[in-house]
Design an enzyme around this catalytic site. Structure first.
Site, PDB file in Angstrom:
ATOM      1  CB  CYS A   1      -3.402   0.115   5.338  1.00 53.81           C
ATOM      2  SG  CYS A   1      -4.450   0.088   3.878  1.00 53.81           S
TER       3      CYS A   1
ATOM      4  CD  GLN B   1      -7.490  -4.377  -5.016  1.00 51.74           C
ATOM      5  OE1 GLN B   1      -7.306  -4.322  -3.800  1.00 51.74           O
ATOM      6  NE2 GLN B   1      -8.409  -5.146  -5.574  1.00 51.74           N
TER       7      GLN B   1
ATOM      8  CG  HIS C   1      -5.895  -3.034   0.698  1.00 55.84           C
ATOM      9  ND1 HIS C   1      -5.285  -2.026  -0.014  1.00 55.84           N
ATOM     10  CD2 HIS C   1      -6.560  -3.782  -0.218  1.00 55.84           C
ATOM     11  CE1 HIS C   1      -5.579  -2.151  -1.299  1.00 55.84           C
ATOM     12  NE2 HIS C   1      -6.357  -3.198  -1.453  1.00 55.84           N
TER      13      HIS C   1
ATOM     14  CB  CYS D   1      -0.865  -0.035   1.243  1.00 55.20           C
ATOM     15  SG  CYS D   1      -1.572   1.541   1.694  1.00 55.20           S
ATOM     16  CD  GLU D   2       0.325   5.131  -4.305  1.00 58.74           C
ATOM     17  OE1 GLU D   2       1.192   4.695  -5.079  1.00 58.74           O
ATOM     18  OE2 GLU D   2      -0.513   5.993  -4.634  1.00 58.74           O
ATOM     19  CG  HIS D   3      -2.511   5.692   0.559  1.00 65.28           C
ATOM     20  ND1 HIS D   3      -3.653   5.099   0.068  1.00 65.28           N
ATOM     21  CD2 HIS D   3      -2.195   6.652  -0.331  1.00 65.28           C
ATOM     22  CE1 HIS D   3      -4.013   5.676  -1.057  1.00 65.28           C
ATOM     23  NE2 HIS D   3      -3.148   6.623  -1.324  1.00 65.28           N
ATOM     24  CG  HIS D   4      -1.422   3.219   5.606  1.00 63.61           C
ATOM     25  ND1 HIS D   4      -2.481   3.214   4.722  1.00 63.61           N
ATOM     26  CD2 HIS D   4      -1.753   4.078   6.592  1.00 63.61           C
ATOM     27  CE1 HIS D   4      -3.422   4.028   5.172  1.00 63.61           C
ATOM     28  NE2 HIS D   4      -3.014   4.576   6.302  1.00 63.61           N
TER      29      HIS D   4
HETATM   30  N1  LIG Z   1      -8.669   3.782  -3.293  1.00 63.09           N
HETATM   31  C1  LIG Z   1      -7.749   3.128  -2.550  1.00 63.09           C
HETATM   32  N2  LIG Z   1      -7.553   3.513  -1.294  1.00 63.09           N
HETATM   33  C2  LIG Z   1      -6.647   2.833  -0.582  1.00 63.09           C
HETATM   34  C3  LIG Z   1      -5.905   1.747  -1.069  1.00 63.09           C
HETATM   35  N3  LIG Z   1      -5.099   1.301  -0.099  1.00 63.09           N
HETATM   36  C4  LIG Z   1      -5.348   2.072   0.971  1.00 63.09           C
HETATM   37  N4  LIG Z   1      -6.289   3.002   0.697  1.00 63.09           N
HETATM   38  C5  LIG Z   1      -6.898   4.056   1.526  1.00 63.09           C
HETATM   39  O1  LIG Z   1      -6.165   5.232   1.523  1.00 63.09           O
HETATM   40  C6  LIG Z   1      -6.799   6.077   2.485  1.00 63.09           C
HETATM   41  C7  LIG Z   1      -5.821   7.035   3.098  1.00 63.09           C
HETATM   42  O2  LIG Z   1      -6.634   7.901   3.803  1.00 63.09           O
HETATM   43  P1  LIG Z   1      -6.179   8.885   4.967  1.00 63.09           P
HETATM   44  O3  LIG Z   1      -7.422   9.371   5.651  1.00 63.09           O
HETATM   45  O4  LIG Z   1      -5.220   9.884   4.431  1.00 63.09           O
HETATM   46  O5  LIG Z   1      -5.324   7.901   5.901  1.00 63.09           O
HETATM   47  P2  LIG Z   1      -5.666   7.338   7.345  1.00 63.09           P
HETATM   48  O6  LIG Z   1      -5.902   8.452   8.300  1.00 63.09           O
HETATM   49  O7  LIG Z   1      -4.591   6.365   7.683  1.00 63.09           O
HETATM   50  O8  LIG Z   1      -7.050   6.595   7.060  1.00 63.09           O
HETATM   51  P3  LIG Z   1      -7.703   5.380   7.825  1.00 63.09           P
HETATM   52  O9  LIG Z   1      -7.188   4.129   7.152  1.00 63.09           O
HETATM   53  O10 LIG Z   1      -9.184   5.550   7.598  1.00 63.09           O
HETATM   54  O11 LIG Z   1      -7.305   5.441   9.257  1.00 63.09           O
HETATM   55  C8  LIG Z   1      -7.472   5.133   3.468  1.00 63.09           C
HETATM   56  O12 LIG Z   1      -8.850   5.287   3.356  1.00 63.09           O
HETATM   57  C9  LIG Z   1      -7.032   3.748   2.975  1.00 63.09           C
HETATM   58  O13 LIG Z   1      -8.011   2.737   3.228  1.00 63.09           O
HETATM   59  C10 LIG Z   1      -6.130   1.385  -2.431  1.00 63.09           C
HETATM   60  O14 LIG Z   1      -5.520   0.459  -2.980  1.00 63.09           O
HETATM   61  N5  LIG Z   1      -7.059   2.099  -3.123  1.00 63.09           N
HETATM   62 ZN   LIG Z   2      -2.829   1.574   3.173  1.00 66.94          ZN
END
Ligand SMILES: Nc1nc2c(ncn2[C@@H]2O[C@H](COP(=O)(O)OP(=O)(O)OP(=O)(O)O)[C@@H](O)[C@H]2O)c(=O)[nH]1
Ligand SMILES: [Zn+2]
Length: 219
Positions: free
Chosen positions: A181, A151, A179, A110-113
Site C-alpha cells: 500500500c 504490522q 507494504h 494490510c487491513e487498510h487496503h
Molecule cells: N501503523 C500502520 N499503518 C499502516 C500499516 N499498513 C498501512 N498503514 C497506513 O494506514 C494509513 C491509512 O491512512 P489513510 O489516510 O486512511 O489512507 P490513505 O488515504 O490510503 O493514505 P495514504 O496511504 O497516505 O494514501 C496509511 O498511512 C498507511 O500507510 C501498518 O501496518 N501499520
Molecule cells: Zn495499506
C-alpha cells in the site's frame, strides 16, 4: 478445516483484549465453503462494476479463485481451528543460550487496503527446562500473518503467543516488511520498509543480549 455452524472458540481469546484481531461474534457461524460461495458472488459484483466481461475465459473463474484464496490462504489465520499446536520438549541438551530463528518468510495483508505485506520475521528465545520444535516458530509467525493486519499488532501477537507457548517472557520478535500500500499507491515509495520489534523478559533488560540478537540477524 471447516467449522460447522454452532459456537466456535473466539479467535484470540488467549490474548489480551487490545491484541485481538477485531472479529464479529458470528465470525465462524458459516463454513469455509459457504464463505467462499458468498465472497465469490461479492467479488464478481466488483469485477462487473469495473466493467469486466465475466464471460471471458480468463476472467470467468476469478471470483471463485479470489474467494478461495481469501478463505483458505490469505486469511486462514483468522480461524482458531488453524492455530498451530506448539509442543515443548524436555531440554535434555541443557542448552540455555540464545536460540534465533531468522529470516522467516512473512506474507501478510494490510487491513487498510487489502494488499500484501511482504517481509521477514526474526524470533528468538532463551530456552529454560523445555525447548520447542523449530518449525513451530515459523508456524506461529504464519498463523498471525495470515490475517488482515497492521504490522504493530502482528509483532505483538507473535510475541505474546510465543511467551505463552514457550512458557517464558524471554522472547524477542523483529519484523521487517514492505507494504504494497506504500509501494504501489498513495506515496508510491518503493525503497522504504518498516521495522517493528518487541523485546520481553531478559531481552528488555539486558542490552548485551539484545545486541547479540540483532547481530545474529545481521542488524
Ligand atoms: N501503523 C500502520 N499503518 C499502516 C500499516 N499498513 C498501512 N498503514 C497506513 O494506514 C494509513 C491509512 O491512512 P489513510 O489516510 O486512511 O489512507 P490513505 O488515504 O490510503 O493514505 P495514504 O496511504 O497516505 O494514501 C496509511 O498511512 C498507511 O500507510 C501498518 O501496518 N501499520
Ligand atoms: Zn495499506
Amino acid at each position: 478445516m471447516d467449522n460447522p455452524s454452532g459456537p466456535a472458540p473466539a479467535t484470540d481469546s488467549h490474548l489480551p483484549m487490545g491484541l485481538r484481531t477485531p472479529l464479529r461474534d458470528d465470525a465462524f457461524a458459516r463454513s469455509d465453503d459457504e464463505k467462499i460461495s458468498a465472497i465469490s458472488g461479492h467479488f464478481e459484483a466488483i469485477m462487473r462494476e469495473l466493467g469486466l466481461d465475466l464471460t471471458d475465459d480468463s476472467l470467468a473463474g476469478t471470483p471463485r479463485r479470489v474467494a478461495k484464496m481469501f478463505v483458505k490462504e490469505w486469511f486462514k489465520g483468522l480461524d482458531p481451528a488453524n492455530r498451530p499446536e506448539v509442543r515443548m520438549f524436555e531440554n535434555r541438551y541443557d542448552y540455555h543460550q540464545l536460540l534465533v530463528e531468522r529470516d522467516i518468510t512473512l506474507f501478510s495483508c494490510c487491513e487498510h487496503h487489502f494488499v500484501p505485506i511482504i517481509g521477514k520475521a526474526h524470533v528468538a528465545y532463551l530456552p529454560g527446562e523445555h525447548v520447542v520444535g523449530l518449525s513451530k516458530l515459523n508456524r506461529v509467525v504464519q498463523y498471525y500473518a495470515r490475517r488482515p493486519q497492521v504490522q504493530e499488532r502482528l509483532t505483538r501477537q507473535i510475541s505474546e503467543e510465543l511467551k505463552q507457548s514457550l512458557g517464558t517472557d524471554d522472547v524477542a520478535v523483529l519484523i521487517e516488511a514492505d507494504h504494497l500500500c506504500v509501494m504501489s499507491r498513495g506515496v508510491n515509495d518503493t525503497s522504504s520498509s518498516t521495522l517493528t520489534s518487541e523485546y520481553g523478559g531478559r531481552f528488555a533488560t539486558d542490552e548485551a543480549l539484545r545486541r547479540e540478537f540483532l547481530r545474529q540477524i545481521g542488524k
